[in-house]
Write a protein that holds these residues in place. Sequence first.
Motif, PDB file in Angstrom:
ATOM      1  N   SER A  75      86.882  92.031  41.757  1.00  0.00           N
ATOM      2  CA  SER A  75      87.384  90.465  41.532  1.00  0.00           C
ATOM      3  C   SER A  75      86.160  89.831  40.996  1.00  0.00           C
ATOM      4  O   SER A  75      85.054  89.657  41.468  1.00  0.00           O
ATOM      5  N   MET A  76      86.087  89.567  39.760  1.00  0.00           N
ATOM      6  CA  MET A  76      84.982  88.852  38.975  1.00  0.00           C
ATOM      7  C   MET A  76      85.526  87.958  37.809  1.00  0.00           C
ATOM      8  O   MET A  76      86.429  88.446  37.308  1.00  0.00           O
ATOM      9  N   GLY A  77      84.753  87.014  37.528  1.00  0.00           N
ATOM     10  CA  GLY A  77      85.304  86.475  36.303  1.00  0.00           C
ATOM     11  C   GLY A  77      85.793  84.898  36.718  1.00  0.00           C
ATOM     12  O   GLY A  77      86.838  84.915  37.664  1.00  0.00           O
ATOM     13  N   MET A  78      85.443  83.877  36.133  1.00  0.00           N
ATOM     14  CA  MET A  78      86.007  82.591  36.444  1.00  0.00           C
ATOM     15  C   MET A  78      86.448  81.766  35.155  1.00  0.00           C
ATOM     16  O   MET A  78      86.428  82.553  33.804  1.00  0.00           O
ATOM     17  N   SER A  79      86.701  80.468  35.050  1.00  0.00           N
ATOM     18  CA  SER A  79      87.127  79.776  33.942  1.00  0.00           C
ATOM     19  C   SER A  79      86.092  80.307  32.675  1.00  0.00           C
ATOM     20  O   SER A  79      86.898  80.383  31.449  1.00  0.00           O
ATOM     21  N   GLY A  80      84.997  80.011  32.897  1.00  0.00           N
ATOM     22  CA  GLY A  80      84.169  80.079  31.647  1.00  0.00           C
ATOM     23  C   GLY A  80      83.892  81.518  31.131  1.00  0.00           C
ATOM     24  O   GLY A  80      83.214  81.723  29.914  1.00  0.00           O
ATOM     25  N   ASP A  81      83.930  82.377  31.986  1.00  0.00           N
ATOM     26  CA  ASP A  81      83.616  83.794  31.582  1.00  0.00           C
ATOM     27  C   ASP A  81      84.562  84.868  31.982  1.00  0.00           C
ATOM     28  O   ASP A  81      84.139  85.946  31.848  1.00  0.00           O
ATOM     29  N   TRP A  82      85.797  84.721  32.356  1.00  0.00           N
ATOM     30  CA  TRP A  82      86.578  85.749  32.826  1.00  0.00           C
ATOM     31  C   TRP A  82      86.820  86.834  31.753  1.00  0.00           C
ATOM     32  O   TRP A  82      86.994  87.761  31.946  1.00  0.00           O
ATOM     33  N   PRO A  83      86.829  86.399  30.187  1.00  0.00           N
ATOM     34  CA  PRO A  83      86.965  87.523  29.293  1.00  0.00           C
ATOM     35  C   PRO A  83      85.883  88.478  29.485  1.00  0.00           C
ATOM     36  O   PRO A  83      86.245  89.638  29.106  1.00  0.00           O
ATOM     37  N   LEU A  84      84.755  88.195  29.542  1.00  0.00           N
ATOM     38  CA  LEU A  84      83.734  88.960  29.624  1.00  0.00           C
ATOM     39  C   LEU A  84      83.732  89.874  30.800  1.00  0.00           C
ATOM     40  O   LEU A  84      83.473  91.087  30.951  1.00  0.00           O
ATOM     41  N   ALA A  85      84.540  89.491  32.069  1.00  0.00           N
ATOM     42  CA  ALA A  85      84.427  90.254  33.275  1.00  0.00           C
ATOM     43  C   ALA A  85      85.519  91.214  32.973  1.00  0.00           C
ATOM     44  O   ALA A  85      85.372  92.366  33.467  1.00  0.00           O
ATOM     45  N   VAL A  86      86.825  90.856  32.362  1.00  0.00           N
ATOM     46  CA  VAL A  86      87.680  91.710  32.117  1.00  0.00           C
ATOM     47  C   VAL A  86      87.007  92.976  31.267  1.00  0.00           C
ATOM     48  O   VAL A  86      87.472  93.958  31.481  1.00  0.00           O
ATOM     49  N   ALA A  87      86.391  92.451  30.392  1.00  0.00           N
ATOM     50  CA  ALA A  87      85.803  93.506  29.372  1.00  0.00           C
ATOM     51  C   ALA A  87      85.048  94.489  30.118  1.00  0.00           C
ATOM     52  O   ALA A  87      85.023  95.850  29.920  1.00  0.00           O
ATOM     53  N   GLN A  88      84.416  94.011  31.416  1.00  0.00           N
ATOM     54  CA  GLN A  88      83.472  95.094  32.082  1.00  0.00           C
ATOM     55  C   GLN A  88      84.405  95.748  33.214  1.00  0.00           C
ATOM     56  O   GLN A  88      83.924  96.310  33.941  1.00  0.00           O
ATOM     57  N   GLY A  89      85.835  95.510  33.339  1.00  0.00           N
ATOM     58  CA  GLY A  89      86.660  96.201  34.260  1.00  0.00           C
ATOM     59  C   GLY A  89      87.459  95.414  35.404  1.00  0.00           C
ATOM     60  O   GLY A  89      87.994  95.943  36.233  1.00  0.00           O
ATOM     61  N   ALA A  90      87.056  93.926  35.306  1.00  0.00           N
ATOM     62  CA  ALA A  90      87.476  93.376  36.307  1.00  0.00           C
ATOM     63  C   ALA A  90      89.171  93.516  36.288  1.00  0.00           C
ATOM     64  O   ALA A  90      89.737  93.375  35.292  1.00  0.00           O
ATOM     65  N   ASN A  91      89.971  93.499  37.542  1.00  0.00           N
ATOM     66  CA  ASN A  91      91.155  93.588  37.547  1.00  0.00           C
ATOM     67  C   ASN A  91      91.806  92.456  38.421  1.00  0.00           C
ATOM     68  O   ASN A  91      93.150  92.357  38.652  1.00  0.00           O
ATOM     69  N   LEU A  92      91.076  91.245  38.732  1.00  0.00           N
ATOM     70  CA  LEU A  92      91.446  90.357  39.503  1.00  0.00           C
ATOM     71  C   LEU A  92      90.309  89.184  39.169  1.00  0.00           C
ATOM     72  O   LEU A  92      89.129  89.500  38.926  1.00  0.00           O
ATOM     73  N   ILE A  93      90.771  88.153  38.589  1.00  0.00           N
ATOM     74  CA  ILE A  93      90.142  86.799  38.163  1.00  0.00           C
ATOM     75  C   ILE A  93      90.334  85.597  38.947  1.00  0.00           C
ATOM     76  O   ILE A  93      91.385  85.391  39.459  1.00  0.00           O
ATOM     77  N   ARG A  94      89.202  84.654  38.981  1.00  0.00           N
ATOM     78  CA  ARG A  94      89.470  83.595  39.675  1.00  0.00           C
ATOM     79  C   ARG A  94      89.277  82.474  38.967  1.00  0.00           C
ATOM     80  O   ARG A  94      88.022  82.169  38.496  1.00  0.00           O
ATOM     81  N   VAL A  95      90.223  81.490  38.433  1.00  0.00           N
ATOM     82  CA  VAL A  95      90.302  80.646  37.416  1.00  0.00           C
ATOM     83  C   VAL A  95      90.713  79.093  38.027  1.00  0.00           C
ATOM     84  O   VAL A  95      91.907  79.135  38.451  1.00  0.00           O
ATOM     85  N   GLY A  96      89.892  78.382  38.039  1.00  0.00           N
ATOM     86  CA  GLY A  96      90.136  76.814  38.719  1.00  0.00           C
ATOM     87  C   GLY A  96      90.237  75.692  37.457  1.00  0.00           C
ATOM     88  O   GLY A  96      91.417  75.223  37.166  1.00  0.00           O
ATOM     89  N   THR A  97      89.123  75.239  36.788  1.00  0.00           N
ATOM     90  CA  THR A  97      89.071  74.228  35.919  1.00  0.00           C
ATOM     91  C   THR A  97      90.030  74.495  34.864  1.00  0.00           C
ATOM     92  O   THR A  97      90.655  73.637  34.700  1.00  0.00           O
ATOM     93  N   ARG A  98      90.067  75.632  34.219  1.00  0.00           N
ATOM     94  CA  ARG A  98      90.957  75.922  33.018  1.00  0.00           C
ATOM     95  C   ARG A  98      92.544  75.724  33.416  1.00  0.00           C
ATOM     96  O   ARG A  98      93.198  75.094  32.650  1.00  0.00           O
ATOM     97  N   ILE A  99      92.842  75.838  34.693  1.00  0.00           N
ATOM     98  CA  ILE A  99      94.198  75.312  35.116  1.00  0.00           C
ATOM     99  C   ILE A  99      94.389  73.806  35.470  1.00  0.00           C
ATOM    100  O   ILE A  99      95.261  73.194  35.197  1.00  0.00           O
ATOM    101  N   PHE A 100      93.584  73.409  36.420  1.00  0.00           N
ATOM    102  CA  PHE A 100      93.654  72.197  37.147  1.00  0.00           C
ATOM    103  C   PHE A 100      93.004  71.406  36.773  1.00  0.00           C
ATOM    104  O   PHE A 100      93.147  70.010  36.749  1.00  0.00           O
ATOM    105  N   GLY A 101      91.894  71.468  35.782  1.00  0.00           N
ATOM    106  CA  GLY A 101      91.058  70.496  34.942  1.00  0.00           C
ATOM    107  C   GLY A 101      89.737  70.309  36.077  1.00  0.00           C
ATOM    108  O   GLY A 101      89.658  70.712  37.242  1.00  0.00           O
ATOM    109  N   PRO A 102      88.845  69.265  35.685  1.00  0.00           N
ATOM    110  CA  PRO A 102      87.875  68.922  36.865  1.00  0.00           C
ATOM    111  C   PRO A 102      88.204  68.929  38.167  1.00  0.00           C
ATOM    112  O   PRO A 102      89.544  68.335  38.370  1.00  0.00           O
ATOM    113  N   ARG A 103      87.557  69.152  38.937  1.00  0.00           N
ATOM    114  CA  ARG A 103      87.727  69.041  40.525  1.00  0.00           C
ATOM    115  C   ARG A 103      87.617  67.548  40.897  1.00  0.00           C
ATOM    116  O   ARG A 103      87.131  66.804  40.505  1.00  0.00           O
TER     117      ARG A 103
END
Length: 223
Positions: free
Chosen positions: A193-221
């Motif tokens: 599990s690695m990668g968030m709204s701003g960097d998940w594509p970089l995480a997936v490129a390195q092998g992440a198979n679970l990502i945690r994305v908030g702002t991209r979905i819900f907007g600012p907290r």
Amino acid sequence: MSTIAERLTALKAEIPDGIGLVAVSKFHPVGALMDAYGAGQRRFGESRVQELLRKQDEMPSDVEWHFIGHLQTNKVRSLVGRTALIESIDSEHLLECVDRESERAGVVSRVLMQVHVAAEETKFGFDPEELLDYFASRRFEALKATHICGVMGMASNTDDESRVSADFARIAEIFRDIRGRVAPDLRGFDLLSMGMSGDWPLAVAQGANLIRVGTRIFGPREY
């Protein structure tokens, strides 16, 4: 302005097959979560125990809750049995507490071991060598009611993509090292599990198979 459902649908279209998505819903109201739920999202991530428990009581029963924040030992008892995955086991002491409380409750807790490679000292987690030693010495064999499912980590908070990629590569290397060399007989140790709204594509490129994305979905907290 696009809706939560529209943003979620667009995001899912970008995520490669086989990559799990945790919608980081912390600080957002249940209504926002239900918008995502209506668009098909079932996996949500919270970082505060009381907020997770409150939302869980208000949301449909088929939601898969992930705890992704720093977990204090005095909150463990109220959390065990209420999550699909605790992603943020950041010390052996916490792991032992989760195991003890899980056994007491008659449940098996699924967890990830959080490793710290980022530049910020404020982030939690095992040092890489500390985590490798834990598995090399097979101390996980003492666990009675906890299943370690993999590793979680965060990259440094920087706009330098090369540094972020290097952090993710290091986390992935540790994950692969545990699986392939240190404890190859581990069963069900398959989540990275690695990668968030701003960097998940970089995480997936390195092998992440679970990502945690908030702002991209819900907007600012909404604090």
